[in-house]
Design a protein around this motif. Structure first.
Motif, PDB file in Angstrom:
ATOM      1  N   GLY A 394       7.388   7.086   5.579  1.00  8.56           N
ATOM      2  CA  GLY A 394       6.523   6.044   5.046  1.00  8.56           C
ATOM      3  C   GLY A 394       6.874   4.643   5.514  1.00  8.56           C
ATOM      4  O   GLY A 394       5.999   3.769   5.615  1.00  8.56           O
ATOM      5  N   SER A 395       8.149   4.404   5.842  1.00  3.23           N
ATOM      6  CA  SER A 395       8.555   3.066   6.282  1.00  3.23           C
ATOM      7  C   SER A 395       7.955   2.674   7.625  1.00  3.23           C
ATOM      8  O   SER A 395       7.942   1.492   7.985  1.00  3.23           O
ATOM      9  N   MET A 396       7.433   3.651   8.367  1.00  2.00           N
ATOM     10  CA  MET A 396       6.790   3.338   9.643  1.00  2.00           C
ATOM     11  C   MET A 396       5.464   2.602   9.438  1.00  2.00           C
ATOM     12  O   MET A 396       4.857   2.112  10.397  1.00  2.00           O
ATOM     13  N   ALA A 397       5.006   2.494   8.189  1.00  2.49           N
ATOM     14  CA  ALA A 397       3.804   1.713   7.882  1.00  2.49           C
ATOM     15  C   ALA A 397       4.113   0.228   7.726  1.00  2.49           C
ATOM     16  O   ALA A 397       3.199  -0.596   7.601  1.00  2.49           O
ATOM     17  N   THR A 398       5.398  -0.142   7.770  1.00  2.00           N
ATOM     18  CA  THR A 398       5.796  -1.544   7.626  1.00  2.00           C
ATOM     19  C   THR A 398       5.205  -2.385   8.747  1.00  2.00           C
ATOM     20  O   THR A 398       5.237  -1.984   9.925  1.00  2.00           O
ATOM     21  N   ILE A 399       4.666  -3.556   8.390  1.00  2.00           N
ATOM     22  CA  ILE A 399       4.068  -4.438   9.384  1.00  2.00           C
ATOM     23  C   ILE A 399       5.175  -5.104  10.215  1.00  2.00           C
ATOM     24  O   ILE A 399       6.170  -5.591   9.680  1.00  2.00           O
ATOM     25  N   VAL A 400       4.988  -5.117  11.524  1.00  2.00           N
ATOM     26  CA  VAL A 400       5.948  -5.744  12.427  1.00  2.00           C
ATOM     27  C   VAL A 400       5.783  -7.262  12.342  1.00  2.00           C
ATOM     28  O   VAL A 400       4.660  -7.768  12.479  1.00  2.00           O
ATOM     29  N   PRO A 401       6.852  -8.019  12.117  1.00  2.00           N
ATOM     30  CA  PRO A 401       6.748  -9.481  12.034  1.00  2.00           C
ATOM     31  C   PRO A 401       6.086 -10.075  13.279  1.00  2.00           C
ATOM     32  O   PRO A 401       6.413  -9.694  14.407  1.00  2.00           O
ATOM     33  N   GLY A 402       5.131 -10.965  13.063  1.00  3.08           N
ATOM     34  CA  GLY A 402       4.445 -11.604  14.164  1.00  3.08           C
ATOM     35  C   GLY A 402       3.292 -10.807  14.733  1.00  3.08           C
ATOM     36  O   GLY A 402       2.618 -11.247  15.670  1.00  3.08           O
ATOM     37  N   ARG A 403       3.055  -9.613  14.167  1.00  2.68           N
ATOM     38  CA  ARG A 403       1.958  -8.769  14.647  1.00  2.68           C
ATOM     39  C   ARG A 403       1.148  -8.278  13.442  1.00  2.68           C
ATOM     40  O   ARG A 403       1.687  -8.095  12.363  1.00  2.68           O
ATOM     41  N   ASN A 404      -0.064  -8.046  13.648  1.00  2.00           N
ATOM     42  CA  ASN A 404      -0.901  -7.480  12.588  1.00  2.00           C
ATOM     43  C   ASN A 404      -0.995  -5.967  12.773  1.00  2.00           C
ATOM     44  O   ASN A 404      -2.073  -5.371  12.693  1.00  2.00           O
ATOM     45  N   GLN A 405       0.149  -5.359  13.054  1.00  2.00           N
ATOM     46  CA  GLN A 405       0.223  -3.923  13.300  1.00  2.00           C
ATOM     47  C   GLN A 405       1.452  -3.353  12.623  1.00  2.00           C
ATOM     48  O   GLN A 405       2.470  -4.037  12.461  1.00  2.00           O
ATOM     49  N   SER A 406       1.382  -2.083  12.280  1.00  2.00           N
ATOM     50  CA  SER A 406       2.533  -1.410  11.677  1.00  2.00           C
ATOM     51  C   SER A 406       3.507  -0.967  12.765  1.00  2.00           C
ATOM     52  O   SER A 406       3.175  -0.938  13.952  1.00  2.00           O
ATOM     53  N   ARG A 407       4.700  -0.597  12.323  1.00  2.00           N
ATOM     54  CA  ARG A 407       5.676  -0.058  13.264  1.00  2.00           C
ATOM     55  C   ARG A 407       5.116   1.160  13.981  1.00  2.00           C
ATOM     56  O   ARG A 407       5.330   1.346  15.185  1.00  2.00           O
ATOM     57  N   MET A 408       4.389   2.007  13.251  1.00  2.00           N
ATOM     58  CA  MET A 408       3.821   3.194  13.864  1.00  2.00           C
ATOM     59  C   MET A 408       2.773   2.830  14.912  1.00  2.00           C
ATOM     60  O   MET A 408       2.743   3.419  15.998  1.00  2.00           O
ATOM     61  N   ASP A 409       1.917   1.850  14.610  1.00  2.00           N
ATOM     62  CA  ASP A 409       0.882   1.464  15.573  1.00  2.00           C
ATOM     63  C   ASP A 409       1.495   0.951  16.872  1.00  2.00           C
ATOM     64  O   ASP A 409       1.053   1.318  17.968  1.00  2.00           O
ATOM     65  N   VAL A 410       2.504   0.097  16.741  1.00  2.00           N
ATOM     66  CA  VAL A 410       3.139  -0.451  17.943  1.00  2.00           C
ATOM     67  C   VAL A 410       3.906   0.638  18.682  1.00  2.00           C
ATOM     68  O   VAL A 410       3.925   0.681  19.916  1.00  2.00           O
ATOM     69  N   THR A 411       4.545   1.538  17.921  1.00  2.00           N
ATOM     70  CA  THR A 411       5.266   2.654  18.532  1.00  2.00           C
ATOM     71  C   THR A 411       4.327   3.537  19.332  1.00  2.00           C
ATOM     72  O   THR A 411       4.626   3.930  20.481  1.00  2.00           O
ATOM     73  N   LYS A 412       3.175   3.856  18.772  1.00  2.00           N
ATOM     74  CA  LYS A 412       2.197   4.700  19.466  1.00  2.00           C
ATOM     75  C   LYS A 412       1.756   4.053  20.769  1.00  2.00           C
ATOM     76  O   LYS A 412       1.671   4.711  21.814  1.00  2.00           O
ATOM     77  N   ALA A 413       1.430   2.765  20.720  1.00  2.00           N
ATOM     78  CA  ALA A 413       0.972   2.066  21.917  1.00  2.00           C
ATOM     79  C   ALA A 413       2.049   2.055  22.992  1.00  2.00           C
ATOM     80  O   ALA A 413       1.769   2.235  24.186  1.00  2.00           O
ATOM     81  N   SER A 414       3.307   1.872  22.570  1.00  2.00           N
ATOM     82  CA  SER A 414       4.406   1.841  23.529  1.00  2.00           C
ATOM     83  C   SER A 414       4.643   3.218  24.145  1.00  2.00           C
ATOM     84  O   SER A 414       4.935   3.339  25.337  1.00  2.00           O
ATOM     85  N   LEU A 415       4.505   4.270  23.344  1.00  2.00           N
ATOM     86  CA  LEU A 415       4.664   5.624  23.874  1.00  2.00           C
ATOM     87  C   LEU A 415       3.572   5.956  24.878  1.00  2.00           C
ATOM     88  O   LEU A 415       3.827   6.588  25.918  1.00  2.00           O
TER      89      LEU A 415
END
Length: 595
Positions: A394-415
């Motif tokens: 559940g913590s992967m839903a945390t919003i990344v500072p400076g982005r309007n995206q969650s950790r999971m969203d940014v992780t997916k894009a990077s993968l």
């Protein structure tokens, strides 16, 4: 290094005698006793002793690891300094120069397993400094000034150079390597970019140049890497040895011999100095700029040095920048720090107008670009087989500072971005994990590990299916991090499905520590991994701690027993670069590839 004041200028005692080295102390003492017995006047007249102020009693003895190409020049400077009684704060400075490949020193410093027995390091490029910094366990280093430079070129035997229009015809990096690849008269070789700054800077320049041409630049760069891999040498010294050893037609016709190699100007200078006319090299200088080897003077483990040692080392650094030392470096084929071209030096190395040997060097590639090139090299030269395991707690839903995206969203894009760096022959699969994700299990396989180029059921390729699976990843509400059981299960499965001849690894991405109280303990996990690790079927575990809450030390402790390591990213957008770095590092250390 700005906190230091510079030591005093060196002074000589006027004797001109070479001060004795530490290892000769006993012999010198014996000579003194004999001289006294026989009459000191005779000894003095014979030049056996100098009665000027002794250096040996107060000398500061230093050791310096030096890139093999510049070692003879630096040793000549050190020998003259010793003869002239170079001084730092009243102490004579005695420098022992040891030639050692830069990648070996960098890797040893990064591992940090034992304190080095040297105080200074002169690698051939500052790119090794980043590798030497390691993963947080490294021996500290303090970069100083560069002392010399040498541009990276493409060197050819005369017949091959003539076939490509040397010296009149000028090429960009991409055009030059393409012309060499297409010619049946040019066999092109390189030192391993994972072990050679020359090879890495050249391959990076080729990639940047290819990007400017547009089109499918990644394919062109990968094709160049594949070609170079077929005629790759371990290091710069070895790649020079692949050239014809004389000017005979038989030597140049030998398919085992290269007719062109990626080489520094200085290496070509040294080769030509010892070669007959028929085997001397001609140099192409790409018109889009030749990157420079920059030879940064570096202090090693400075905090553990005495004040006398660190100040003596700084004194030696300033000596290397003085006019007499710079002349010595130029006599050995090196340019000044700013890359200024001396026409006599260039001609001796094999350069000739209108080749643009005086063109300003190309902009130094960024660390990220170099890392991407290394990753591309590793996965192009040796196909990878990776099991990617992604934290879905559940913590992967945390919003990344400076982005309007969650950790999971940014992780997916990077993968998905990282996926583009792999070839159709690479094999990649996907697991996700969170507590009680699949019944009592904390993990679930979403996509089997298969070749990216294989056809997938329902159309498209395995790459398409995997990209879609990455895009569909979602955090599990209230799911906790079930790291330990997942790591063991993924590792066992990767071992069970091991493929010889590929780089086999498990890549785990997690934003937290283990939170499953029902799971195996960390100590038990490590013990089990140690037990089942098989050197004949290596599968390094590469742990990537994502975000500020993740524990790099935990994933590193787990991963290192398998030959892998732990990495930390503060922003999930960095995952792509870190995956490539992790693959390269584990591949370089020999993990993951069975015979």
């Amino acid at each position: 290094m700005g906190r230091h004041s510079l030591p005093d200028d060196y002074a000589t005692d006027g004797s001109g005698d070479r001060p004795p080295r530490r290892r000769r102390t006993v012999a010198i003492a014996t000579m003194l006793v004999l001289a006294v017995a026989a009459g000191t006047a005779v000894a003095a007249q014979g030049g056996l002793l100098s009665f000027s102020k002794s250096c040996e009693d107060t000398a500061v003895h230093l050791s310096m690891m030096t890139s093999p190409d510049i070692a003879p020049a630096v040793r000549a400077v050190a020998d003259k300094a010793r003869k002239d009684n170079l001084r730092s704060d009243g102490h004579c400075v005695d420098v022992d120069v040891v030639a050692r490949d830069s990648y070996k020193v960098a890797d040893a410093l990064a591992r940090g397993t034992r304190a080095p027995d040297y105080q200074m390091w002169l690698p051939d490029s500052d790119l090794w400094l980043n590798r030497a910094k390691g993963l947080g366990d490294a021996i500290p280093i303090t970069p100083g000034d560069s002392v010399a430079s040498s541009p990276v070129t493409l060197a050819m035997v005369p017949s091959a150079a003539k076939s490509l229009g040397w010296p009149e015809k000028k090429y960009s990096w991409a055009e030059l390597t393409a012309a060499a690849m297409e010619s049946d008269k040019v066999r092109l070789g390189s030192a391993d970019p994972a072990r050679s700054a020359t090879g890495l800077l050249a391959l990076t320049s080729i990639g940047i140049s290819s990007d400017k041409l547009g089109g499918d630049s990644d394919t062109r760069a990968a094709a160049t890497a594949k070609l170079l891999a077929q005629r790759m040498s371990d290091g710069d010294t070895q790649v020079v040895e692949t050239l014809p050893q004389d000017g005979s037609g038989a030597e140049q016709g030998n398919p085992a011999r290269n007719q062109a190699v990626l080489l520094s100007e200085q290496a070509a200078f040294a080769h030509n100095a010892e070669s007959t006319d028929g085997s001397k090299l001609d140099l192409f200088y790409p018109k889009d700029g030749a990157p420079l080897l920059d030879y940064p003077f570096t202090l090693v483990n400075e905090d553990e040095q005495t004040t006398d040692e660190s100040r003596a080392a700084l004194r030696f650094m300033t000596l290397l920048s003085e006019d007499a030392s710079q002349r010595t470096l130029q006599e050995h084929g090196f340019r000044t720090v700013d890359g200024t071209a001396d026409e006599t030096l260039v001609a001796s190395a094999g350069g000739k107008s209108p080749q643009p040997y005086a063109t300003s060097p190309g902009a130094a590639p960024s660390d990220e670009t170099l890392q991407e090139t290394l990753g591309m090299w590793t996965i192009t030269v040796q196909s990878a087989r990776l099991t990617t395991v992604v934290d879905a707690s559940g913590s992967m839903a945390t919003i990344v500072p400076g982005r309007n995206q969650s950790r999971m969203d940014v992780t997916k894009a990077s993968l998905i971005q990282a996926l583009n760096q792999f070839t159709p022959n690479d094999e990649i699969g996907l697991w996700e994990f969170a507590t009680t994700l699949d019944g009592d299990k904390d993990y679930r396989r979403l996509v089997e590990t298969s070749r990216l180029g294989d056809a997938a059921k329902g159309g498209g390729t395995h790459r398409d299916r995997l990209a879609a699976a990455f895009a569909s990843l979602k955090p599990v509400p209230d799911g906790a991090t079930g790291l330990y059981d997942t790591a063991l299960a993924a590792y066992k499965e990767a071992q069970r499905t091991y493929v010889k001849g590929k780089f086999n690894a498990v890549v785990i991405l997690t934003d937290g520590s283990n939170q499953d109280d029902r799971s195996i303990s960390r100590s038990a996990l490590i013990a089990e991994l140690k037990k089942i690790t098989d050197p004949d079927r290596p599968v390094p575990l590469l742990g990537i701690a994502v975000g500020p809450d993740a524990d790099r030390e935990e994933v590193n402790e787990i991963a290192k027993v398998t030959g892998g390591g732990g990495y930390q990213v503060s922003d999930p957008a960095e995952i792509q670069a870190v995956i490539l770095q992790a693959v390269m590092t584990a591949g370089q250390s020999g993990g993951g590839a069975g015979e």
